[in-house]
Enzyme design. Structure first.
Site, PDB file in Angstrom:
ATOM      1  N   CYS A  13       0.737  -1.041  -0.026  1.00  0.00           N
ATOM      2  CA  CYS A  13      -0.105   0.021  -0.319  1.00  0.00           C
ATOM      3  C   CYS A  13       0.895   1.201  -0.013  1.00  0.00           C
ATOM      4  O   CYS A  13       1.665   1.536   0.821  1.00  0.00           O
ATOM      5  CB  CYS A  13      -0.927  -0.088   1.270  1.00  0.00           C
TER       6      CYS A  13
ATOM      7  N   ASN B  80      -0.257  -9.565 -10.186  1.00  0.00           N
ATOM      8  CA  ASN B  80      -1.219  -8.687  -9.806  1.00  0.00           C
ATOM      9  C   ASN B  80      -1.004  -7.362 -10.702  1.00  0.00           C
ATOM     10  O   ASN B  80       0.350  -7.274 -11.035  1.00  0.00           O
ATOM     11  CB  ASN B  80      -1.499  -8.505  -8.575  1.00  0.00           C
TER      12      ASN B  80
ATOM     13  N   GLY C 129      -2.986  -6.581 -13.549  1.00  0.00           N
ATOM     14  CA  GLY C 129      -3.167  -6.753 -15.055  1.00  0.00           C
ATOM     15  C   GLY C 129      -4.591  -6.141 -15.458  1.00  0.00           C
ATOM     16  O   GLY C 129      -5.040  -6.108 -16.528  1.00  0.00           O
TER      17      GLY C 129
END
Ligand SMILES: Cc1cc2nc3c(=O)[nH]c(=O)nc-3n(C[C@H](O)[C@H](O)[C@H](O)COP(=O)(O)O)c2cc1C
Ligand SMILES: *[C@@H]1O[C@H](CO)[C@@H](O)[C@H](O)[C@H]1NC(C)=O
Ligand SMILES: *[C@@H]1O[C@H](CO)[C@@H](O)[C@H](O)[C@H]1NC(C)=O
Ligand SMILES: *[C@@H]1O[C@H](CO)[C@@H](O)[C@H](O)[C@H]1NC(C)=O
Ligand SMILES: *[C@@H]1O[C@H](CO)[C@@H](O)[C@H](O)[C@H]1NC(C)=O
Length: 463
Positions: A127, A225, A227
């Site tokens: 994050c 991840n 995409g």
């Protein structure tokens, strides 16, 4: 502690974690459509540690309830248990381990059998938001690999379910690969990689080649991840998996907009997805504001359509559901849930009375009473709250302001409001003083003819 039912991260299609989006209804929806694993939204360790775990028999769920304000922070259910991964935001090994203990229940009397509320635990190391970085969480852990590893090791040694982490890539391929090797050496079951650097945004290309390099270098499954921009139909998931050379794929934004992306036999139109979503939201009594937020993300530009503009005006779950012809189903369900709550509370009351009979005389004849329950979700606007409504009524009619007196019995509360020289009270014992006062205000408003019997009945307020 090897367990043959352990979640595997090989060859899986996964709903990626999304704050506010991945509450229980979205996770169930993704599973319905064919996702193999579903992540929760990131939940901050402090927040979870301030919760108590409660089995909810009415909903058949396990709830983690905030001790300070009673809100549901995390709700999960048996259907998702084998597939749900709890994602934690943390910067501290011992706090992370304490959270892991919270979702871990040792319930067998022999002390042998171990049970968990979730199938896996993930640590958010990707994050890039200010609050995460400042707090030393999320992507801040990427340049503190010792601490990142300490967190993973602490959780791994606490639980026997798989532990994973989700990262972003670093500036350099080799650096990324060595970080991943170091993280993998802690014993994590898999690693999720978003192919963007910390300061890159969705418009930047996802660096699939970096994910591929990591996947080739590691033995544990790598979950690709980032995409979503190129994932428009189901077949694109397979393509993304091939270009990244990964074991598994994790999807966020494409699923947020149209969760039926997980359907092998093709997507559904958005209204159908919204209806399916609302069914779960109704069944698990989701908070209207969260439901609205998720539905709005599915609808796209709400300002452009008549439906969208009407939708913006809604504030209760019933109002939202009315727009997709699920209003009656919602009302029916909520009424049933309220009836069960009346029964639950009656049982609790009886139990307590057995211990100490007749706490207060419920039949004092100078009190106008009715059995009414305060249902928070019926009053989304502050001015609709019964106490506020009564206060405003008093002002308009130039009466002295209402006075509340609350009695407590064991863990239950009951309030008597004195207004215009009369007393009003609800026969329904509430869980706290605030609710008890609202309950007595409802009864008072009924006797003042502000609420009628029909209103109380339709909304399940009357017991
Ligand atoms: C609304 C939203 C909320 C997100 N919340 C989280 C989160 O709680 N934890 C996390 O690790 N990533 C979070 N992400 C990032 C996604 O999991 C994912 O890494 C990113 O969107 C790239 O994948 P995609 O191209 O499939 O969208 C969030 C993304 C979005 C759009
Ligand atoms: C279960 O959840 C419902 C809906 O949120 C709530 O009304 C009820 O009081 C809860 N029951 C328990 C036992 O926590
Ligand atoms: C990690 O990066 C942050 C900012 O991104 C910086 O403030 C901090 O000093 C860095 N820490 C290390 C150990 O390099
Ligand atoms: C990255 O690692 C490879 C193989 O170990 C090496 O050949 C290459 O020179 C390294 N590149 C950089 C930029 O360090
Ligand atoms: C969801 O899928 C349907 C069917 O393919 C399509 O009409 C709709 O535009 C999609 N919505 C989004 C936001 O992708």
């Amino acid at each position: 502690m090897e367990n043959n039912k352990q979640l595997s991260y090989r060859n899986k299609i996964i709903l990626a974690p999304m704050v506010k989006i991945n509450t229980l209804p979205m996770r169930l929806l993704a599973l319905d459509y064919g996702a193999d694993i579903v992540y929760t939204e990131e939940l901050i360790d402090y927040k979870l540690l301030n919760c108590h775990r409660k089995v909810n028999d009415t909903l058949n769920s396990v709830d983690f309830i905030d001790k300070s304000d009673g809100t549901v922070v995390f709700r999960t259910c048996p259907r998702e248990k084998p597939f749900v991964v709890l994602q934690i935001g943390t910067n501290d090994p011992s706090r992370a381990a304490m959270v892991a203990k919270l979702v871990y229940v040792e319930y067998d009397l022999t002390g042998v059998r171990l049970e968990y509320d979730v199938a896996g635990i993930d640590i958010n190391m990707g994050c890039p938001k200010g609050f995460s970085l400042k707090g030393g969480m999320g992507a801040a852990l990427l340049n503190q690999s010792d601490k990142a590893c300490a967190i993973l090791s602490a959780v791994i040694s606490t639980v026997s379910i798989p532990v994973t982490c989700k990262i972003r890539i670093l500036r350099d391929i080799n650096e990324t690969v060595s970080l991943c090797k170091k993280l993998a050496a802690t014993g994590i079951a898999a690693i999720g990689i978003h192919g963007r650097r910390i300061h890159e945004r969705p418009i930047h290309e996802n660096r699939n080649n970096v994910i591929k390099a990591v996947s080739e270098a590691l033995e544990i499954p790598v979950i690709a991840n980032g995409g979503s921009k190129d994932i428009k139909v189901y077949e694109d998931i397979e393509k993304f998996k091939i270009v990244t050379g990964c074991s598994s794929v994790m999807i966020a934004r494409s699923a947020e907009k149209n969760c039926s992306i997980f359907k092998r036999d093709g997507k559904l139109e958005v209204p159908a997805v919204i209806r399916d979503y609302l069914h779960h939201a109704i069944n698990y009594d989701s908070v209207a504001a969260n439901t609205k937020y998720c539905v709005q993300n599915m609808m796209g530009n709400v300002h452009e359509t008549e439906l969208g503009r009407t939708f913006l005006e809604t504030s209760t779950l019933q109002e939202i559901c009315d727009l997709w012809q699920l209003g009656d189903y919602c009302r029916e369900k909520q009424k049933k849930m309220n009836m069960l709550r009346f029964e639950e509370r009656d049982l609790a009351c009886n139990d307590q009375k057995r211990i100490k009979p007749n706490p207060v005389d419920e039949t004092q004849d100078d009190i106008n009473s009715l059995k009414c329950m305060y249902i928070r979700s019926l009053y989304p606007m502050p001015e609709d709250l019964p106490k506020t409504k009564l206060l405003n009524w008093a002002k308009t009619h130039r009466k002295p302001l209402p006075k509340y007196h609350t009695e407590q019995f064991e863990k239950l509360f009951k309030s008597i409001v004195t207004f215009d020289n009369k007393k009003y009270s609800s026969l329904f014992w509430e869980k706290n003083k605030r609710c008890a006062e609202q309950g007595s205000a409802i009864v008072c408003l009924y006797f003042l003819n502000v609420y009628d019997m029909e209103y109380l009945k339709i909304n399940g307020i009357l017991g």
